[in-house]
Design a protein around this motif. Structure first.
Motif, short mmCIF file in Angstrom:
data_model
loop_
_atom_site.label_atom_id
_atom_site.label_comp_id
_atom_site.label_asym_id
_atom_site.label_seq_id
_atom_site.Cartn_x
_atom_site.Cartn_y
_atom_site.Cartn_z
N HIS A 125 0.79 -1.06 -0.06
CA HIS A 125 -0.01 0.07 0.05
C HIS A 125 0.64 1.22 -0.13
N GLU A 126 2.24 1.20 0.29
CA GLU A 126 2.83 2.42 0.50
C GLU A 126 3.15 3.16 -0.87
N GLY A 127 2.89 4.36 -0.87
CA GLY A 127 3.31 4.89 -2.35
C GLY A 127 1.96 4.65 -3.14
N ARG A 128 1.10 4.28 -2.89
CA ARG A 128 -0.18 4.04 -3.70
C ARG A 128 -1.38 4.30 -2.98
N GLY A 129 -2.12 5.60 -3.62
CA GLY A 129 -3.30 6.04 -2.98
C GLY A 129 -4.66 5.41 -3.29
N PHE A 130 -4.57 4.56 -4.34
CA PHE A 130 -6.16 4.09 -4.79
C PHE A 130 -5.68 2.65 -5.22
N TYR A 131 -6.74 1.81 -5.25
CA TYR A 131 -6.79 0.32 -5.62
C TYR A 131 -6.43 0.35 -6.98
N PRO A 132 -5.87 -0.57 -7.33
CA PRO A 132 -5.70 -0.59 -8.89
C PRO A 132 -6.62 -1.47 -9.57
N ASN A 133 -6.62 -1.29 -10.79
CA ASN A 133 -7.35 -1.92 -11.72
C ASN A 133 -6.58 -2.91 -12.33
N PRO A 134 -6.78 -4.31 -11.91
CA PRO A 134 -6.19 -5.44 -12.35
C PRO A 134 -5.89 -5.68 -13.75
N ASP A 135 -6.65 -4.88 -14.78
CA ASP A 135 -6.53 -5.21 -16.16
C ASP A 135 -5.12 -4.48 -16.54
N ASP A 136 -4.89 -3.22 -16.03
CA ASP A 136 -3.66 -2.40 -16.25
C ASP A 136 -2.89 -1.96 -15.38
N MET A 137 -3.38 -2.29 -13.84
CA MET A 137 -2.85 -1.71 -12.73
C MET A 137 -2.88 -0.19 -12.53
N GLY A 138 -3.52 0.26 -13.40
CA GLY A 138 -3.91 1.65 -13.17
C GLY A 138 -4.54 1.87 -11.94
#
Length: 224
Positions: A125-138
């Motif tokens: 979770h560190e450095g990531r503010g949002f949950y990712p879309n597993p399709d492209d990890m955006g």
């Protein structure tokens, strides 16, 4: 909170997520989370290995060289299906699960030295503010909430680990088929009474012919 799960198999994964979110017991939440992780790791490994059911079964069934989740996580790393940070986080999630499953006195709120060391490795979770879309990890629209407790740390890292494993399966699917169509084709939102909203991302892909095919059945057999 976003969970990347399978929608087949009688919605067992979704039911397990509901039980985790509603549980007031750290032991129950962690053990149930461990079952989701074990299933996702195995399905990802089968997707990344040759589709030979006899050999796959010989290696991953009880008594096989890859019959533990730790061995399967190591193999995913060696196959370059996952990178080192995810490898370490998945092993740490499994360590937390094993500690609580086999020690009735273990508590996330008062961790032992071994448990503290494992929890410290849960840093997806560190450095990531949002949950990712597993399709492209955006980024998805949903923000990762505060990680104030050891339980928060475990569950958030479990969600992120499941998303990255789904991404690994999607990436392998595209390597094998050359299909660049939209893979995440099914999402639904569940609101738990008195609790937060849960967004569930299903492991499905959309083939060129437009027919929706789900991964659970295919993943049970592995990938060519």
């Amino acid at each position: 909170m976003t969970w990347s799960i399978f929608t087949g198999e009688g919605n067992q994964h979704l039911e397990t997520v509901v039980r985790i979110m509603e549980s007031g017991s750290d032991h129950e939440a962690v053990i149930l989370g461990g079952t989701l992780l074990e299933d996702a790791v195995l399905k990802t490994l089968l997707r990344w290995t040759r589709k030979d059911l006899s050999i796959q079964g010989k290696l991953t069934n009880v008594g096989g060289k890859l019959d533990t989740i730790a061995a399967q996580i190591d193999m995913l790393y060696l196959l370059e299906a996952i990178e080192k940070p995810l490898h370490e986080a998945l092993l740490a999630l499994n360590t937390v699960r094993n500690k609580l499953a086999h020690d009735l006195g273990a508590m996330l709120s008062d961790p032992s030295q071994k448990l503290s060391a494992a929890l410290a490795k849960l840093t997806l979770h560190e450095g990531r503010g949002f949950y990712p879309n597993p399709d492209d990890m955006g980024d998805l629209a949903e923000k990762i909430g505060p990680v104030d407790t050891a339980r928060d740390r475990y569950i958030v890292n479990l969600c992120l680990g499941l998303a990255e494993l789904m991404h690994a399966r999607i990436r392998r699917h595209r390597q094998l088929t050359g299909d660049q169509a939209t893979v995440i084709a099914k999402q639904y939102v569940l609101t738990l009474p008195g609790k937060e909203t849960v967004t569930s991302t299903a492991d499905v892909y959309l083939p060129p012919d437009g027919a929706i095919t789900t991964y659970p059945a295919a993943d049970t057999e592995g990938g060519e």
